[in-house]
Write an enzyme that holds these catalytic residues in place. Structure first.
Site, PDB file in Angstrom:
ATOM      1  N   HIS A   3      -3.582   4.281   4.856  1.00 31.37           N
ATOM      2  CA  HIS A   3      -4.859   3.484   4.686  1.00 31.37           C
ATOM      3  C   HIS A   3      -6.047   3.988   4.209  1.00 31.37           C
ATOM      4  O   HIS A   3      -6.863   3.458   3.559  1.00 31.37           O
ATOM      5  CB  HIS A   3      -5.003   2.935   6.099  1.00 31.37           C
ATOM      6  N   TYR A  37       4.093   5.449  11.376  1.00 30.95           N
ATOM      7  CA  TYR A  37       4.487   4.059  11.678  1.00 30.95           C
ATOM      8  C   TYR A  37       5.078   3.371  10.901  1.00 30.95           C
ATOM      9  O   TYR A  37       5.407   2.039  11.163  1.00 30.95           O
ATOM     10  CB  TYR A  37       3.120   3.373  11.875  1.00 30.95           C
ATOM     11  N   ARG A  43       0.820  -1.241   0.060  1.00 31.83           N
ATOM     12  CA  ARG A  43      -0.030  -0.058   0.136  1.00 31.83           C
ATOM     13  C   ARG A  43       1.021   1.217  -0.230  1.00 31.83           C
ATOM     14  O   ARG A  43       1.699   1.703   0.886  1.00 31.83           O
ATOM     15  CB  ARG A  43      -0.803  -0.093   1.363  1.00 31.83           C
TER      16      ARG A  43
END
Lengths: 323, 403
Positions: free
Chosen positions: B302, B311, B298
């Site tokens: 998100h 993160y 990805r």
């Protein structure tokens, strides 16, 4: 592979297995007499799993069982009197008479509950194991469940999490071949409903004779050692059979007679008795059986004499601290 | 289950063999054959087009279609990326409440989406914009959901593309149920290639930790349902990396359920096409489910409410940029002299037009009537719901009087 089994061990096993069987017989009678409300699920025929697993555990380890869980609790040392009292709804019961047959709980013996919702206790067992890991307690959590549970989502979530976090959990499947009335081989995608699933989580899974106390003890012993070393969980699938129906409402007419007969021939209690008779002095087995029977009679008498819980206790024990 | 199920499992080409023992003490204690921890060997994904744009052969999978088809894929990939970029921008302009980006996952979606036939049925997550494109859903319809003006503005039966499912993993159950319906409709294993159908269930790596997915796997496996479980492993369940979700390579999860699992380069549109096509063929002929793990990344967040810099490391992102799913197809086409500047310019022009269509169309989407919330809840309106609608209408009318 079995470590030699001493006469003393065989004596202990026969004592406990006889106690469990006699307990279940008495429970069945109590229900038949209408002395208990609700339903009950007897472990008759599956005694070896609970007794074998308990033989491998330390006193401070945890076990979690199902609604068919009298044997798990008794094998861990729950007093038969308080177990009877619980089933009879008496205030001296382990849950003060408010839990009943399907919810025997005794934290003092590491019995972290019996659960009526299929599969619901697997995540709870994982929580116990996690608490052991993060607090470095060295304790293991053994979760007993049936073959039908393997098709429940909670099984997947619990086993995967335990595998990923390498938790000290042991998943012991009592595969009694039927999830209620459905043969497990009709609803499992793999030959061994629990053990074969281990491959999907990267953990070991083993299949053992669930009517052989020593085999179960050895399997759980190895799994417990792995767990305590930080190597993670194991699935132990114990092949066994329930002698009766799913619950007291079930005459189990869906099972082929030959199959039932085959398993009755493999009765785990009789097997231990034969082993003991082969090594102990004559009369030892009878003595053990008489003692267990007397113990149960006294326990039941005690339970029946106990009062029902007072209505004022209705809302007690819902939360740790009263609201 | 039946022998046929067991006979079928593991027959898919390239599917991994049963894992071997970890070498723990268990083998000693319980004897050989106790299934234990899988090894990492054989985890290389199926790849037919390298990041440099070179074709590769694979013993079990091949891409046999001509270069015109690949040019078509290129167009799909570029337009899909444009749909995603426009929607992201529209969200930043306040025109959409949220958007789930697919940046980086175009090849997994176009490869699998183009492998399907019109008779197949798709159950998507909320990120399957490329698959929606392949199924012929107007991308503008996708925006309505994220703008909050409808609950999915397309008819699932028109394109055999179900509505987006937000609940993680839930659609795998719907997919399995639908596939079992196909079995009962007699459109599985009939031998008629135009009639036989299958279902593709899309989900992400995070969904594999969900109990629902376990239940879907069990049912599909036991009933031999024609489902392709297409998992886009984009490495992140929101902020949770895959290493914290599974102890084994994901495609090996299928071992525990008695059906084959295969890992494919999710940034390779040709490999995704070939692997999905093989899995679909297997499903349509009645041989049951397959787990396809499309190994991808990805590249974006998100959703537009997420900030992945909090993160994950930017160097990981840079590493994956080198594996871009579109760049490798372009490299292949250019290197082989298969497409000229006019081809690429034409697609760029189409993308511009798509952008305009979405920007203008999005702003023009009508606000729904407040009363429409009661519509399409049930096939047939219940008296209770009708009464509530009436009550709500009266409530709204009371405000009009106050003006």
């Amino acid at each position: 592979m079995n470590a030699a089994v001493s006469t003393d061990e065989l004596t202990d096993w026969l004592r406990m297995m006889t106690l469990i069987r006699g307990f279940e017989e008495r429970v069945k009678n109590l229900f038949s007499q209408g002395l208990v409300r609700g339903t009950t699920h007897l472990a008759t025929g599956q005694e070896a799993v609970a007794v074998g697993a308990s033989a491998a555990l330390q006193p401070d380890d945890w076990v979690l069982g199902t609604y068919r869980g009298h044997h798990h609790a008794l094998a861990r040392g729950m007093s038969p009197a308080s177990a009877f009292a619980e089933i009879l709804g008496r205030s001296t019961g382990v849950c003060r008479g408010k839990g009943g047959s399907m919810h025997l709980t005794d934290v003092s013996h590491g019995v972290m509950g019996s659960y009526a919702i299929v599969g619901a206790h697997l995540p709870i067992a994982v929580g116990c194991a996690w608490s052991s890991k993060i607090q470095d307690l060295g304790r293991v959590a053994v979760c007993f469940f049936g073959d039908g549970t393997t098709t429940i989502g909670a099984f997947h979530e619990a086993v995967n999490l335990a595998a990923v976090w390498k938790l000290p959990a042991i998943f012991v499947c009592e595969n009694n071949r039927y999830s209620e009335y459905t043969p497990i081989d009709q609803v499992s995608p793999v030959a061994h409903a629990a053990a074969d699933r281990a491959a999907g989580y990267g953990i070991p899974g083993v299949v053992i004779d669930g009517n052989d106390v020593a085999a179960i003890r050895d399997a759980v012993d190895v799994a417990a050692d792995r767990a305590r070393r930080g190597a993670g969980p194991t699935i132990v699938e114990a092949e066994t059979y329930r002698h009766g129906g799913h619950s007291r409402a079930d005459p189990a007419t869906y099972r082929p007679e030959q199959e039932v007969e085959h398993w009755l021939q493999r009765d785990p209690v009789a097997a231990v008795r034969r082993q003991l008779e082969a090594t102990a002095e004559p009369g030892r087995a009878e003595q053990v059986e008489t003692e267990a029977s007397d113990q149960l009679d006294r326990a039941l008498e005690e339970a029946l004499a106990a009062p029902e819980p007072d209505l004022s206790t209705l809302t007690d024990d819902v939360y740790a601290r009263a609201l | 289950m039946t022998d046929s199920v067991h006979a079928e499992s593991g027959t898919a080409p390239g599917a991994a063999e049963a894992p071997s023992t970890e070498g723990t003490d268990l083998g000693v204690v319980f004897g050989p054959g106790s299934p234990a921890v899988s090894d990492e060997s054989g985890t290389a994904p199926v790849q037919l087009l390298t990041p440099e744009g070179e074709r590769r052969e694979h013993p079990d999978y091949s891409f046999d279609l001509d270069d015109e088809v690949i040019k078509g894929f290129y167009r799909d990939l570029v337009l899909t990326r444009r749909i995603d970029a426009e929607a992201t921008a529209l969200q930043r302009h306040g025109e959409l409440g949220i958007w789930a980006q697919l940046l980086g996952q175009e090849a997994a979606q176009i490869g699998s989406g183009r492998a399907m036939g019109p008779q197949d049925f798709v159950f998507p997550t909320y990120r399957e914009h490329g698959v929606a494109w392949c199924r012929g859903v107007d991308p503008l319809h996708l925006l309505g959901l994220f703008r909050g003006v409808d609950q999915g503005g397309w008819d699932p039966n028109e394109n055999n593309f179900a509505l987006y499912t937000i609940v993680i993993g839930a659609q795998t159950l719907h997919a399995t149920g639908y596939a079992m319906g196909m079995q009962r409709d007699g459109v599985v294993g009939s031998g008629d290639p135009d009639k036989d159908a299958a279902v593709v269930a899309y989900f992400g790596d995070g969904a594999t930790s969900q109990g629902d997915v376990n239940e879907a796997f069990i049912w599909a496996s036991v009933f031999n349902a024609p489902v392709v479980f297409f998992c886009q492993n984009n490495q992140w369940a929101i902020s949770e990396p895959i290493e914290r979700q599974s102890r084994i390579p994901l495609y090996q999860r299928a071992h525990g359920f008695g059906f084959p699992g295969v890992r494919v380069d999710g940034n390779d549109v040709l490999a995704c096409y070939a692997v999905t096509q093989a899995a679909l063929r297997r499903a349509r002929e009645g041989s049951g489910p397959t787990f396809v793990e499309a190994y991808t990344y990805r590249m974006g967040a998100h959703t537009t409410t997420d900030d992945p810099t909090r993160y994950r490391l930017s160097e990981d992102l840079e590493h994956w940029k080198l594996k871009d799913p579109i760049a490798r197809v372009k490299a292949y086409l250019v290197r082989g002299g298969l497409a000229d500047d006019a081809f690429f310019a034409g697609i760029e022009q189409e993308a511009e037009a798509m952008g305009e269509h979405l920007r203008e169309g999005c702003r023009a989407l009508p606000d729904p009537s407040p009363l429409s919330i009661f519509d399409q809840v049930f096939v047939e309106q219940t008296p209770e719901l009708a009464a509530q609608k009436e009550q709500f209408a009266a409530y709204l009318a009371s405000f009009e009087g106050a003006h």
